[in-house]
Every structure is written in structure tokens, then in C-alpha cells.
Write a protein that holds these residues in place. Structure first.
Motif, PDB file in Angstrom:
ATOM      1  N   ARG A 120      96.196  44.348  19.548  1.00  0.00           N
ATOM      2  CA  ARG A 120      97.316  43.498  19.940  1.00  0.00           C
ATOM      3  C   ARG A 120      98.212  43.154  18.748  1.00  0.00           C
ATOM      4  O   ARG A 120      97.865  43.404  17.598  1.00  0.00           O
ATOM      5  CB  ARG A 120      96.806  42.230  20.623  1.00  0.00           C
ATOM      6  N   ALA A 121      99.381  42.593  19.050  1.00  0.00           N
ATOM      7  CA  ALA A 121     100.404  42.345  18.036  1.00  0.00           C
ATOM      8  C   ALA A 121      99.851  41.531  16.874  1.00  0.00           C
ATOM      9  O   ALA A 121      99.175  40.518  17.064  1.00  0.00           O
ATOM     10  CB  ALA A 121     101.592  41.635  18.670  1.00  0.00           C
ATOM     11  N   HIS A 122     100.167  41.992  15.671  1.00  0.00           N
ATOM     12  CA  HIS A 122      99.658  41.344  14.460  1.00  0.00           C
ATOM     13  C   HIS A 122     100.519  41.742  13.272  1.00  0.00           C
ATOM     14  O   HIS A 122     101.369  42.631  13.361  1.00  0.00           O
ATOM     15  CB  HIS A 122      98.209  41.767  14.195  1.00  0.00           C
ATOM     16  N   GLN A 123     100.315  41.082  12.162  1.00  0.00           N
ATOM     17  CA  GLN A 123     100.922  41.435  10.879  1.00  0.00           C
ATOM     18  C   GLN A 123      99.816  41.790   9.904  1.00  0.00           C
ATOM     19  O   GLN A 123      98.749  41.188   9.923  1.00  0.00           O
ATOM     20  CB  GLN A 123     101.730  40.256  10.321  1.00  0.00           C
ATOM     21  N   ASP A 124     100.071  42.761   9.037  1.00  0.00           N
ATOM     22  CA  ASP A 124      99.095  43.117   8.010  1.00  0.00           C
ATOM     23  C   ASP A 124      99.127  42.139   6.842  1.00  0.00           C
ATOM     24  O   ASP A 124      98.162  42.027   6.089  1.00  0.00           O
ATOM     25  CB  ASP A 124      99.357  44.536   7.493  1.00  0.00           C
ATOM     26  N   VAL A 125     100.245  41.468   6.673  1.00  0.00           N
ATOM     27  CA  VAL A 125     100.383  40.403   5.681  1.00  0.00           C
ATOM     28  C   VAL A 125     101.166  39.278   6.344  1.00  0.00           C
ATOM     29  O   VAL A 125     102.207  39.526   6.946  1.00  0.00           O
ATOM     30  CB  VAL A 125     101.145  40.865   4.422  1.00  0.00           C
ATOM     31  N   SER A 126     100.675  38.084   6.253  1.00  0.00           N
ATOM     32  CA  SER A 126     101.369  36.942   6.840  1.00  0.00           C
ATOM     33  C   SER A 126     101.725  35.938   5.755  1.00  0.00           C
ATOM     34  O   SER A 126     101.264  36.018   4.615  1.00  0.00           O
ATOM     35  CB  SER A 126     100.480  36.261   7.891  1.00  0.00           C
ATOM     36  N   SER A 127     102.560  34.977   6.110  1.00  0.00           N
ATOM     37  CA  SER A 127     102.898  33.918   5.165  1.00  0.00           C
ATOM     38  C   SER A 127     101.658  33.127   4.767  1.00  0.00           C
ATOM     39  O   SER A 127     101.549  32.639   3.650  1.00  0.00           O
ATOM     40  CB  SER A 127     103.953  32.986   5.775  1.00  0.00           C
ATOM     41  N   ARG A 128     100.703  33.018   5.670  1.00  0.00           N
ATOM     42  CA  ARG A 128      99.456  32.312   5.348  1.00  0.00           C
ATOM     43  C   ARG A 128      98.687  33.056   4.260  1.00  0.00           C
ATOM     44  O   ARG A 128      98.115  32.452   3.355  1.00  0.00           O
ATOM     45  CB  ARG A 128      98.592  32.182   6.590  1.00  0.00           C
ATOM     46  N   ASP A 129      98.679  34.404   4.331  1.00  0.00           N
ATOM     47  CA  ASP A 129      98.014  35.191   3.287  1.00  0.00           C
ATOM     48  C   ASP A 129      98.634  34.910   1.925  1.00  0.00           C
ATOM     49  O   ASP A 129      97.934  34.715   0.926  1.00  0.00           O
ATOM     50  CB  ASP A 129      98.131  36.689   3.581  1.00  0.00           C
TER      51      ASP A 129
END
Length: 230
Positions: A120-129
Motif C-alpha cells: 500500500r501507499a508509502h514513502q521510502d523516506v518521510s519527514s519523521r525519518d
């Protein structure tokens, strides 16, 4: 608005732009990426992977979450010819996507999608990371390379890339896919896509009627990651 570029050239030839779509998310796609024998060799290697080397794919935090992601993965899969080809086009990909891959090293896995599998939809790098300094924050560039039997013994499995991206210095709850337009990129044999790890994307569900492992959608996906000293 920025460009998403599809190209159809081999790594040792100049990239040619065959189509341009207006998008706020840049995607670089190259078909016939490896010489045909090399692509077939990777496919044979994937098909012959020992079942003991395959584990259920996990999500962020090394969690097993079959509501978000369902597939098999192999972290030790050898693909030196693919890494060499990626290195050969890195300068051109950098120009298209507006990033620098200097001081990076590859990290990748073999991912196997069979009947009913998805991510499902996701990011490999997020602002939280970025805020917490986790390992994922070192990812500079995402790549996905596809091999499978031809004609494809499955349907579905497109890479859906949403028409938005979250800058790493934006601290909020992230993107909602229902707020974004998108473009689907088919998992064509011997093709590769590059995009920024902050891009919202997903693997659409796969239908593989035979259920045979050899009929799966095989993908080598990974990142160019900044090294600790970069």
C-alpha cells in the motif's frame, strides 16, 4: 511543474526522451535496461532462489504487517550486473531527478509478488525519518528493476506514483493518497524506474492465476544511500 521522463535506451547509449508528462513528482524510467542475456540471467537466478532465503516482507520498523504489505523478500540476492548498469546511468539520472548520488552506496532486496500480493501507499523516506535520524533518512534515490517471464503470467502489479512529494523539512502527518493524482508504471520485463524516496508510491495488487513461484512479479528494488561519512 516538473517533468516525468520515460526513456528507452540501453545504459551505454545516450538517454532519449520519448514522452513528457507534467507532474510535480519526477520519475525516470528506462526500458531494455540490461542486455537481454543479462536480464534473462537475473530472472533465472530469481526463479532458482532457495525458498529458505525468502521471508515475508516487512514494513518500517521491521514490522510484519500484511494489511500494508504482502510479498516475499530476499536480502542477500546477488545482482552485480544491475548495480554496474545503474552506476553507468547515474549521472544522467541525477540530471533528470535533480539529485546528487555522490558519496552513496546501494542497498537492495529481491521482492517477489504473487497472487494477491501488494504494498500500500508509502514513502521510502518521510519527514519523521529525517527528524529522528533513522537509517532510512540516508536514502537519496529509489530504484526498482523488473524481471519476469514473458509474456507476463500475471496481471496488475503496477508501480503507482502519486503526483506529490513531501520535502524532508516539512513536519506533519504526511500525504494522503486520496488527495493526489497519480501515474501507473507497468512492471515491464527488463525495465527500471528511478524516483525520489520521499515520493508517495505503492505496488498495485497482483493477480497470478497459476500461483506458481516462477510466474511471480520479480523486482529488485533498493536505494542509493549516503554513507556515514557523506
Amino acid at each position: 511543474m516538473t517533468e516525468a521522463v520515460d526513456t528507452t535506451t540501453a545504459p551505454n547509449a545516450p538517454m532519449g526522451v520519448h514522452a513528457i508528462w507534467q507532474s510535480s513528482t519526477k520519475v525516470c524510467r528506462i526500458t531494455d535496461f540490461l542486455p537481454a542475456p543479462a536480464a534473462e540471467g537475473l530472472l533465472e537466478r530469481a526463479v532458482s532462489t532457495a525458498r529458505d532465503d525468502l521471508l515475508p516482507a516487512r514494513v518500517r520498523g521491521n514490522q510484519l504487517d500484511t494489511h500494508t504489505r504482502r510479498s516475499l523478500t530476499h536480502r542477500g540476492f546477488p545482482a552485480p550486473e544491475l548495480l554496474t548498469a545503474i552506476d553507468a546511468v547515474s549521472d544522467q539520472v541525477e540530471k533528470v531527478l535533480g539529485v546528487s548520488c555522490t558519496g552513496t552506496e546501494p542497498s537492495y532486496t529481491l521482492n517477489v509478488h504473487n497472487d494477491g500480493d501488494f504494498y500500500r501507499a508509502h514513502q521510502d523516506v518521510s519527514s519523521r525519518d529525517a527528524a529522528t535520524g533513522v537509517v532510512a533518512a540516508r536514502r537519496v534515490l529509489t530504484f526498482v528493476f523488473y524481471v519476469h517471464r514473458t509474456p507476463a503470467p500475471f496481471t496488475g502489479g503496477a508501480l503507482r506514483v502519486y503526483d506529490s512529494s513531501v520535502p524532508l523539512n516539512v513536519h506533519h502527518g504526511g500525504l494522503r493518497r486520496e488527495d493526489c493524482a497519480y501515474r501507473d508504471y507497468g512492471p515491464d520485463h527488463n525495465s527500471i524506474v528511478f524516483f525520489l524516496p520521499s515520493s508517495l508510491h505503492e505496488v498495485m495488487p497482483v493477480s497470478c492465476p497459476s500461483g506458481e513461484y516462477a510466474d511471480s512479479r520479480f523486482a529488485i528494488n533498493g536505494w542509493l544511500c549516503r554513507t556515514d561519512g557523506a
